[in-house]
Design a protein around this motif. Structure first.
Motif, mmCIF file in Angstrom:
data_model
loop_
_atom_site.group_PDB
_atom_site.id
_atom_site.type_symbol
_atom_site.label_atom_id
_atom_site.label_comp_id
_atom_site.label_asym_id
_atom_site.label_seq_id
_atom_site.Cartn_x
_atom_site.Cartn_y
_atom_site.Cartn_z
ATOM 1 N N PHE A 123 27.255 16.340 10.053
ATOM 2 C CA PHE A 123 27.859 17.268 11.018
ATOM 3 C C PHE A 123 28.776 16.518 11.993
ATOM 4 C CE2 PHE A 123 27.545 19.103 15.299
ATOM 5 C CZ PHE A 123 28.226 20.282 15.065
ATOM 6 N N LEU A 145 29.873 27.357 15.979
ATOM 7 C CA LEU A 145 29.069 26.522 15.088
ATOM 8 C C LEU A 145 28.814 25.150 15.722
ATOM 9 C CD1 LEU A 145 27.940 26.711 12.114
ATOM 10 C CD2 LEU A 145 29.861 25.282 11.481
ATOM 11 N N ILE A 146 29.876 24.588 16.306
ATOM 12 C CA ILE A 146 29.745 23.282 16.966
ATOM 13 C C ILE A 146 28.749 23.387 18.129
ATOM 14 C CG2 ILE A 146 30.971 21.605 18.433
ATOM 15 C CD1 ILE A 146 33.369 21.908 16.578
ATOM 16 N N TYR A 189 -3.943 -7.510 4.320
ATOM 17 C CA TYR A 189 -3.145 -8.494 5.071
ATOM 18 C C TYR A 189 -3.973 -9.739 5.430
ATOM 19 C CZ TYR A 189 0.683 -5.219 5.313
ATOM 20 O OH TYR A 189 1.697 -4.397 4.974
ATOM 21 N N PRO A 222 0.815 -1.212 0.000
ATOM 22 C CA PRO A 222 0.000 0.000 0.000
ATOM 23 C C PRO A 222 0.851 1.266 0.000
ATOM 24 C CG PRO A 222 -0.569 -1.435 1.826
ATOM 25 C CD PRO A 222 0.603 -2.028 1.180
ATOM 26 N N VAL A 267 34.313 27.964 13.935
ATOM 27 C CA VAL A 267 34.037 26.550 14.253
ATOM 28 C C VAL A 267 33.473 26.324 15.667
ATOM 29 C CG1 VAL A 267 35.076 24.240 14.445
ATOM 30 C CG2 VAL A 267 35.566 25.661 12.466
ATOM 31 N N ILE A 305 20.892 19.652 17.824
ATOM 32 C CA ILE A 305 20.743 18.190 17.840
ATOM 33 C C ILE A 305 20.069 17.754 19.142
ATOM 34 C CG2 ILE A 305 22.033 16.000 17.979
ATOM 35 C CD1 ILE A 305 24.039 17.275 15.980
ATOM 36 N N GLU A 341 -5.896 -1.650 4.538
ATOM 37 C CA GLU A 341 -4.682 -2.402 4.873
ATOM 38 C C GLU A 341 -5.031 -3.708 5.578
ATOM 39 O OE1 GLU A 341 -1.419 1.227 5.421
ATOM 40 O OE2 GLU A 341 -2.721 0.663 7.110
ATOM 41 N N ARG A 368 12.878 16.525 21.641
ATOM 42 C CA ARG A 368 11.533 16.605 21.055
ATOM 43 C C ARG A 368 11.092 15.211 20.584
ATOM 44 N NH1 ARG A 368 10.935 20.673 16.284
ATOM 45 N NH2 ARG A 368 11.864 22.090 17.782
ATOM 46 N N LEU A 419 -3.939 -0.106 11.600
ATOM 47 C CA LEU A 419 -4.038 -0.212 10.149
ATOM 48 C C LEU A 419 -5.397 0.311 9.683
ATOM 49 C CD1 LEU A 419 -2.619 -3.839 9.753
ATOM 50 C CD2 LEU A 419 -1.435 -1.727 9.166
ATOM 51 N N VAL A 466 32.858 16.950 12.514
ATOM 52 C CA VAL A 466 33.487 17.247 13.810
ATOM 53 C C VAL A 466 34.534 16.182 14.143
ATOM 54 C CG1 VAL A 466 33.062 17.404 16.299
ATOM 55 C CG2 VAL A 466 31.546 18.557 14.725
ATOM 56 N N MET A 501 25.187 23.745 16.670
ATOM 57 C CA MET A 501 24.690 22.474 16.113
ATOM 58 C C MET A 501 24.414 21.471 17.224
ATOM 59 S SD MET A 501 24.298 22.607 12.837
ATOM 60 C CE MET A 501 24.364 20.981 12.141
ATOM 61 N N GLY A 502 25.268 21.475 18.240
ATOM 62 C CA GLY A 502 25.077 20.570 19.376
ATOM 63 C C GLY A 502 23.750 20.838 20.071
#
Lengths: 186, 162
Positions: free
Chosen positions: A26, B112-113, B147, A7, B109, B120, B143, B126, B139, A30, B116-117
């Motif tokens: 990234f 930036l690190i 099945y 599907p 750098v 992430i 579906e 989240r 399902l 690093v 970005m850390g």
């Protein structure tokens, strides 16, 4: 006969997870940066048999000596500093060795690292050093020869390869003579 | 008598003041320790790692400070002295390298690190929150039919084989 196709809702799960890709790239960058830094820091010392890096020495007398033009001769490169307490132990012996070998085509070069010119000249006068000496401008020689401190002495054979590396001061004139003789024989 | 004492006191003060003036004029043009240290703290000790020149007690640093004083006495400017040390000992002597060329990385750098850390970490947090109590959507009827038909086909095939 029934059609057994997957599907559409399942197909969508194969879409690229861009957030994961960016995070991965990234983290890779690093780690690559850290690895490069570590490799650079742990390059270790120059080893006997390796080609000796060429350099130009601007002497305190105003001359310019290019080691690449000295191929075919044995070169003794002594890196020192006037504030270095260990350097004084070998200063006189190096000058004696220079006097012994100057007519046999052995070139002596003194490289003054992280020093002031006034103090360096005082040092040369104090120990009666007459072979060419000059400052290590911008610390290039120190970096290229991967020094860990001063004094260090490198003897380069006629083929431009390192014949011996001495970390610290020579214990005696005999030790210097032995190292030069080995370079002359090789 | 009182007048004589006042006169003597005035003379004494004048003499003291004149000494101070002479002393001040003798020091004029001579760099102070503060002048030397203002430049020295912009440079690193060549021997000890990450130690500014103004607080380092090694002989190499003492010699360098003497040289700074000498250059100041000769009338060199702060910029000229710093450039002299850079030309002689390389860019690594600078406590704050210029934000240009390769040295630009030093300024770009690390932030930036960090950025970005944090990003992430925020995404990860989240994601964890989103996944904890959520019930499976299950399902769709299409579906389920798909099945179920496949299972029944498979069972039938096995029964036939047996």
């Amino acid at each position: 006969m029934m059609e057994k196709s997957i599907p559409d809702s399942k197909k969508n799960k194969a879409a690229i997870n861009w957030r994961g890709v960016i995070t991965g790239v990234f983290l890779f960058l690093v780690l690559a940066l850290l690895t490069l830094g570590l490799l650079q820091a742990n390059r270790g010392l120059l080893k006997v048999g390796e080609p000796a890096p060429d350099f130009v020495l601007n002497t305190f007398d105003g001359d310019q000596i290019d080691t690449s033009e000295l191929r075919g001769q044995v070169i003794v490169v002594n890196v020192w500093a006037s504030w270095c307490t260990t350097c004084v132990y070998e200063a006189v012996e190096l000058e004696q060795a220079y006097q012994m070998y100057r007519d046999r085509g052995v070139v002596f070069l003194g490289v003054d690292w992280s020093d002031t010119e006034t103090k360096a000249l005082e040092y040369l006068q104090r120990f009666g050093i007459t072979y060419p000496n000059g400052p290590d401008l911008a610390g290039r020689i120190y970096r290229d020869y991967r020094l860990k401190g001063v004094p260090e002495t490198f003897i380069i054979d006629s083929a431009g390869r390192l014949s011996s590396v001495k970390i610290g001061a020579y214990a005696s004139l005999e030790e210097i003579v032995q190292a030069i003789e080995f370079a002359l024989d090789s | 008598m009182r007048k004589k004492i006042n006169t003597a006191a005035c003379c004494f003060i004048v003499v003291i003041m004149s000494f101070a003036v002479v002393r001040a004029s003798a020091q004029e043009g001579q760099p102070t320790d503060d002048d030397v240290n203002a430049i020295a703290k912009q440079l690193y000790c060549p021997v000890c790692e990450n130690t500014p020149l103004d607080v380092c007690g090694t002989q190499a640093c003492i010699d360098w400070r003497v040289e700074i004083r000498q250059k100041l006495t000769e009338g060199w400017s702060e910029e000229e002295i710093i450039q002299y040390f850079v030309d002689r000992h390389g860019m690594q002597v600078l406590v704050q390298p210029p934000a240009e060329g390769f040295y630009l990385f030093i300024y770009i750098v690390p932030p930036l690190i960090l950025f970005m850390g944090i990003l992430i970490l925020m995404c990860a947090v989240r994601g964890w929150r989103k996944h904890v109590p959520v019930e499976s959507p299950g399902l769709s009827p299409d579906e389920q039919d798909f099945y179920m038909t496949r299972i029944e086909d498979e069972l039938r095939r096995r029964q036939d084989d047996a």
